[in-house]
Write a protein that holds these residues in place. Sequence first.
Motif, PDB file in Angstrom:
ATOM      1  N   VAL A 262       2.749  -0.751 -14.137  1.00  0.00           N
ATOM      2  CA  VAL A 262       1.618  -1.088 -13.282  1.00  0.00           C
ATOM      3  C   VAL A 262       2.167  -1.590 -11.942  1.00  0.00           C
ATOM      4  O   VAL A 262       2.910  -2.580 -11.900  1.00  0.00           O
ATOM      5  N   VAL A 263       1.807  -0.907 -10.871  1.00  0.00           N
ATOM      6  CA  VAL A 263       2.291  -1.277  -9.537  1.00  0.00           C
ATOM      7  C   VAL A 263       1.176  -1.985  -8.784  1.00  0.00           C
ATOM      8  O   VAL A 263       0.123  -1.398  -8.514  1.00  0.00           O
ATOM      9  N   PHE A 264       1.417  -3.240  -8.448  1.00  0.00           N
ATOM     10  CA  PHE A 264       0.486  -4.019  -7.628  1.00  0.00           C
ATOM     11  C   PHE A 264       1.309  -4.581  -6.470  1.00  0.00           C
ATOM     12  O   PHE A 264       1.893  -5.658  -6.560  1.00  0.00           O
ATOM     13  N   MET A 265       1.389  -3.808  -5.396  1.00  0.00           N
ATOM     14  CA  MET A 265       2.368  -4.114  -4.351  1.00  0.00           C
ATOM     15  C   MET A 265       2.034  -5.350  -3.521  1.00  0.00           C
ATOM     16  O   MET A 265       2.844  -5.780  -2.708  1.00  0.00           O
ATOM     17  N   LEU A 266       0.865  -5.953  -3.723  1.00  0.00           N
ATOM     18  CA  LEU A 266       0.506  -7.139  -2.948  1.00  0.00           C
ATOM     19  C   LEU A 266       1.139  -8.419  -3.486  1.00  0.00           C
ATOM     20  O   LEU A 266       1.040  -9.472  -2.862  1.00  0.00           O
ATOM     21  N   ILE A 267       1.796  -8.356  -4.636  1.00  0.00           N
ATOM     22  CA  ILE A 267       2.370  -9.556  -5.248  1.00  0.00           C
ATOM     23  C   ILE A 267       3.303 -10.310  -4.299  1.00  0.00           C
ATOM     24  O   ILE A 267       3.199 -11.540  -4.179  1.00  0.00           O
TER      25      ILE A 267
END
Length: 328
Positions: A262-267
Motif C-alpha cells: 500500500v503506497v501512501f506517499m503523503l506519510i
Amino acid sequence: MQAMNLTTYGPDAAFSPTELPRPAATPGHVVVRVKATSVNTIDMMIRDMGKDLPLSPDLPAVLGMDFAGIVEEVGEGVTGFAPGDEVYGCAGGLADLQGALAEYMLADARLIAPKPKTLTMRKAAAVPLVGITAYEGLHRAGVGTGQRVLVHGGAGGVGHLAVQIARHLGAEVWATGSGDAQLQTIRSFGATPIDFKAQTVEDYVQAHTGGAGFDVVFDSVGGANLTNSFAAAALNGQVVTTVALLELDLTPAHFRGLSLHVVFMLIPMLHDFRREAHGSILADLAQIIDAGAVKPLLDAERFALTEVGAAYDRLKSGQAIGKVVVEV
C-alpha cells in the motif's frame, strides 16, 4: 503575495484571491517563487471532504501540493540549494503546511530536488506526487528486467508514469484503460493497452500471459478493483495499490501467495518521517526524465492562478487527459 484561499469546505467551495504575507525562510527550509502547481485527486478530496479527512488543513487554507518554481531564499542549515535554483517538489497543501496556490511557499529542503532540465515549469509541476507514488510502488515490488507488469489505470496521473518507469526498469508492460483516447495514450508510452470494458480479467490474463498472470500488478485505481488485481497476479506475485480504503476479503490473495504493498506517499509530509527519501526520488526521476525515458502527460486545458476553481472542476469532470496544471 497573492494566494487563492479556501474559507469553507465542500464540493461547491470556492477559492478566493487574497493577500497574505510572504513566508520567510526558516531553518532547513527554502522560500520558493511558485511558477506552476498541478491538481491531484487528493487536493480535490481535501476541498470536497474537508475535516472528514484527517490530513485537511484548518481554514482558511491554501491548498496545492505539487509545484515547480525558483528558490528565492534559503534558510539556515540548507545545503545544495541557492537563490535562483529551479526546483520541484511536493511539500504543502495539507495539515499545517501552506500549499502552492500562492506566489510563494515555504518548502522543507528535504522534499524538493532540482527541476528536470528538459521540462518547462508547467510540465515539471505535474510530476512530484504521482511520480513519487509510481516510483515508490514499483521499487517496493522489485520491478526489474524481464518481468511482466500490469498497470491498472495506465492513462491516469499515477498510471501513465508507472507505465513508463516500469519500462525504464526493464519490464514488459500492459495497462488497462477504456476509450480510444486512453488506449492510444497507453500505446504511445510503450505499453500494450487492455480495454477493461471489452475483456474480462480472465480473458486478458489468458491472452497475454497464457493464464500464468502478471508478476507485478500496479493498481492505481484501487478500492474494489483490487479484486481484479488479485485475479490478474501470478502465483507469489506482487500487488501495489494506491487506494486501500475499504474492507476486502483477502482469501484470493492468500491462496495465490500474493504480497500487497500500500503506497501512501503523503506519510513523510504528514509525520516528518524520512522526508529526505522524497528528495532523493525526485532527483532520480529528474535524471530519468532528462534521459528521455519518462514524459509527463498534461491536459490540454490551461489555467491561471485565479482560475483554480475551474481547474478543480476539470479534474473532477473526468474529461482531462493527463495532469491538470495551474500556472502562477
